[in-house]
Design a protein around this motif. Sequence first.
Motif, PDB file in Angstrom:
ATOM      1  N   UNK A 111      25.400  73.272  45.820  1.00 53.42           N
ATOM      2  CA  UNK A 111      24.057  73.377  45.225  1.00 53.42           C
ATOM      3  C   UNK A 111      23.928  72.419  44.050  1.00 53.42           C
ATOM      4  N   UNK A 112      24.964  72.320  43.216  1.00 50.88           N
ATOM      5  CA  UNK A 112      24.926  71.403  42.076  1.00 50.88           C
ATOM      6  C   UNK A 112      24.799  69.957  42.556  1.00 50.88           C
ATOM      7  N   UNK A 113      25.589  69.568  43.545  1.00 51.59           N
ATOM      8  CA  UNK A 113      25.522  68.192  44.049  1.00 51.59           C
ATOM      9  C   UNK A 113      24.142  67.902  44.637  1.00 51.59           C
ATOM     10  N   UNK A 151      24.535  59.877  39.762  1.00 51.52           N
ATOM     11  CA  UNK A 151      23.977  59.574  41.080  1.00 51.52           C
ATOM     12  C   UNK A 151      25.088  59.376  42.105  1.00 51.52           C
ATOM     13  N   UNK A 152      26.090  58.584  41.758  1.00 47.25           N
ATOM     14  CA  UNK A 152      27.181  58.287  42.694  1.00 47.25           C
ATOM     15  C   UNK A 152      28.035  59.526  42.953  1.00 47.25           C
ATOM     16  N   UNK A 157      29.739  63.904  46.347  1.00 47.83           N
ATOM     17  CA  UNK A 157      29.960  65.335  46.560  1.00 47.83           C
ATOM     18  C   UNK A 157      29.325  65.825  47.840  1.00 47.83           C
ATOM     19  N   UNK A 158      28.119  65.353  48.133  1.00 49.31           N
ATOM     20  CA  UNK A 158      27.453  65.730  49.384  1.00 49.31           C
ATOM     21  C   UNK A 158      28.221  65.168  50.578  1.00 49.31           C
ATOM     22  N   UNK A 159      28.603  63.894  50.492  1.00 53.49           N
ATOM     23  CA  UNK A 159      29.336  63.261  51.591  1.00 53.49           C
ATOM     24  C   UNK A 159      30.680  63.953  51.807  1.00 53.49           C
TER      25      UNK A 159
END
Length: 170
Positions: A111-113, A151-152, A157-159
Amino acid sequence: MRQSNFLQHKQTIRMSMSLILIIGFFLPWFTMDPNFSMFATSKAGFSGMSLVMGINFAVQMINAFGTAYNFPASANVIYLGYLLLLIPLLGVIAIILSGLRHKWGYRLHLIQYAFALFVFIAIIIVTNINAEMRELVGNVTNTGFGFYLCLIVSLAGIVYSIYEWRKGKR
């Protein structure tokens, strides 16, 4: 079958990315252009925290602009800026829950990412679509290290979460 080394330390990697997002929240997202000498301090930097702290000062000015341009609700919209505080708060809670090996730790990291990525993509879209914002960011301020770091890391984190989920399904 032995897992890859990348997945053996998944909790540590998620906690590290959340910690980097928390630190990036306090690093400058926008810095004043040194060639723009209108303000007294041309080396000022604005972090996520300083943007949140400046909301109370900006409400009166935005309310005046909103009234002048027949958009009186604009001052209320700026209060959504307090949602930026969710980036470090979610990170701290996720790190604590991950350290306690609670099942919600992983979800809060995700959720944070996702929230941080949404915020930074929204900032990029607004500054590129709106001509006044594009001029402000291009001529008066520059994007700082904290902006790109967050941003990166949120994208990573999502990836990483998708990669981890895909490896877990096999």
